[in-house]
Design a protein around this motif. Structure first.
Motif, short mmCIF file in Angstrom:
data_model
loop_
_atom_site.label_atom_id
_atom_site.label_comp_id
_atom_site.label_asym_id
_atom_site.label_seq_id
_atom_site.Cartn_x
_atom_site.Cartn_y
_atom_site.Cartn_z
N GLU A 34 0.86 -1.19 0.00
CA GLU A 34 0.00 0.00 0.00
C GLU A 34 0.89 1.24 0.00
O GLU A 34 1.81 1.34 0.81
N ARG A 35 0.61 2.18 -0.89
CA ARG A 35 1.48 3.36 -1.02
C ARG A 35 1.37 4.31 0.16
O ARG A 35 2.29 5.07 0.45
N ARG A 170 2.97 2.44 3.46
CA ARG A 170 3.93 3.48 3.03
C ARG A 170 4.99 2.87 2.12
O ARG A 170 6.18 3.11 2.25
N CYS A 171 4.55 2.04 1.17
CA CYS A 171 5.46 1.29 0.30
C CYS A 171 4.95 1.38 -1.14
O CYS A 171 4.41 0.42 -1.68
N PRO A 172 5.09 2.56 -1.78
CA PRO A 172 4.55 2.73 -3.13
C PRO A 172 5.31 1.90 -4.16
O PRO A 172 6.54 1.77 -4.10
N THR A 174 6.98 1.50 -7.51
CA THR A 174 7.61 2.42 -8.47
C THR A 174 7.88 1.77 -9.82
O THR A 174 8.02 2.47 -10.83
N ALA A 187 9.33 -1.56 -4.83
CA ALA A 187 8.41 -0.81 -3.96
C ALA A 187 9.12 -0.46 -2.67
O ALA A 187 9.75 -1.32 -2.05
#
Length: 489
Positions: A34-35, A170-172, A174, A187
């Motif tokens: 989840e970003r 907090r792990c988008p 990329t 990520a």
């Protein structure tokens, strides 16, 4: 390379968390990315209902309504602390649908969804009750359910983690691409590999498809829905389902003991804003709608909070956004050949159908073992009978257990803990709850949220794990931020 996951799920909203949970229960190794925070987007910005969608009947969405109605009591049984029945009053007004149409719709609503425990629709005399204008004299009332939407997502993710999933907030993401028969996912500064990927990124689903070089469906609609919160308009526990002269409907729902939640709008303008917000035009629209029905006249300064969310809808050719289907589509991209690692993208959906959507998604990916297990498995804290909590003056059984472990807690705090955590509260409620931060919120509860529910910021705690943000003073917010090591401004 690390051992690859069987499934990587991108998106920590209700659909992503539900798919991760279901997959873990079928024996898959799962990564959930989840970003931001869990439920930070659309899934915490709903009207907070588990419902069939009475208004979808006039759009001939019979299959969707039936599926959602069947889910109401299933979800209520597995999470009775955060989901409970609510009666809705539908007044008969000259500018609305005729009485016979309302009666026919409610007759169908009661019969196509497998209703068992919820009471049926009935006629009701209003005569100005519920704070309504005195000329509103008659109506109908029917059953649906209320849900704490953000906590639902957190509990789905918690259950997935308890069954073995790795949950990264907090792990988008990329970058992602196929590498042999696996997905390579970059990520949060790390690299992961997975045999299958689910794209449940909600309004950002198209961007994830672009990063994966997957074909993007041409027909997608982003629709913003806004809500306002005002001081409570009546003392009746029932909600109101209200019709407007332009053909739209909205809800006025008793909320958080002292407020009324009013919404929603449907607008495609400004749906690309990040984060989305309620515009002044939408706020004025909802205030005017309320003033048409209620005796109390509301002004802009009466609005104590607003929020907005963006829904990604599959475009079915409907003109007005409120008429667009709330059903879902599942798009599978298998790359160049059938041996390539698949990506399934979730388009649309609603909170009420998250469980059946998850089942359908895994079936499309060919995961058929242990199908249907989620229908009877309680969510964390929900392992008690649906009548274990109520709004009566006496403490319900779950509340009695909490009170026995921490006699110093006030009754409102006991009730809040029981509603938020169910039996999970018994894991952190004790005689010494640590420092009191504000409004019955303690250091022990904060430790639970940071250690078990991925909360990192004051916003996570006050607006998604709880709604204590409605009550906290500026000094209490500062104390919470200090406890979290967050910068106080």
């Amino acid at each position: 390379m690390e051992t690859p996951y069987d499934l990587a799920v991108i998106g920590g909203g209700v659909n992503g968390a539900a798919i991760a949970r279901d997959a873990c229960g079928r024996g898959l190794s799962v990564l959930l990315l989840e970003r931001g925070d869990l439920a930070q987007g659309t899934s915490s910005a709903s009207t907070k209902l588990i419902h069939g969608g009475l208004r979808y009947l006039e759009h001939r969405e019979f299959a969707l309504v039936a599926e959602a109605l069947h889910e109401r009591e299933t979800l209520w049984r597995q999470a009775p602390h955060i989901i409970w029945p609510m009666r809705f009053v539908l007044p008969i007004v000259p500018e609305g649908r005729p009485w016979w149409m309302l009666r026919a719709g409610l007759w169908l609503y009661d019969r196509i969804g497998g209703r068992k425990a919820l009471p049926p629709a009935s006629r009701v005399r209003l005569d100005g009750r519920m704070g309504l204008q005195p000329e509103i004299r008659r109506g109908y009332e029917y059953s649906d359910c209320w849900v704490d939407d953000a906590r639902l997502v957190v509990l789905l993710a918690r259950d997935a983690a308890d069954r073995g999933a790795e949950v990264r907030t907090r792990c988008p993401v990329t970058a992602l691409r196929r590498e042999g028969h696996l997905w390579r996912i970059e990520a949060g500064g790390d690299v992961f590999h997975a045999a299958m990927t689910v794209n449940a990124a909600g309004p950002q689903v198209g961007e994830i498809m672009d990063r994966a070089h997957a074909p993007r469906p041409a027909l997608l609609r982003r629709v913003r829905g806004s809500h306002i919160v005002v001081p409570r308009l009546h003392d009746d526990p029932r909600a109101l389902f209200l019709q407007l002269a332009d053909g739209r409907i909205y809800f006025a729902i008793p909320w958080q003991y002292a407020f009324t939640l009013i919404g929603t709008t449907d607008s495609e303008e400004g749906a690309d804003a990040d984060p989305p917000h309620a515009t002044e035009e939408e706020i004025a629209y909802l205030l005017d709608a309320a003033n048409h029905y209620f005796r109390r006249s509301l002004r802009r300064e009466d609005v104590v909070w607003t929020y907005a969310g963006v829904r990604l809808l599959a475009d079915d050719g409907s003109g007005r956004p409120e008429a667009a289907t709330r059903g879902y589509r599942l798009e599978v991209d298998r790359g160049r050949d059938r041996h390539s690692a698949p990506m399934l993208s979730v388009l649309g959906g609603k909170i009420t159908t998250h469980r059946t959507l998850a089942e359908a998604a895994l079936e499309r990916l060919g995961v058929t073992d242990n199908a249907g297990w989620t229908a009877s498995a309680p969510l964390p804290g929900g392992d008690f009978t649906p009548d274990g909590l109520d709004e009566a003056d006496n403490l319900a059984p779950v509340e009695q257990e909490i009170a026995a472990q921490a006699q110093q807690l006030s009754r409102p705090t006991i009730h809040r803990l029981a509603r938020a955590y169910g039996t999970e509260a018994l894991g952190f409620v004790r005689g010494d709850m640590g420092r009191h931060i504000g409004q019955g919120f303690t250091e022990a509860e904060l430790d639970h949220l940071t250690g078990r529910e991925w909360a990192q910021t004051a916003e996570d705690v006050l607006w998604r794990r709880s709604k204590l943000g409605m009550w906290f003073s500026a000094e209490e917010v500062a104390a919470l931020k200090a406890a979290l090591g967050e910068e106080v401004r």
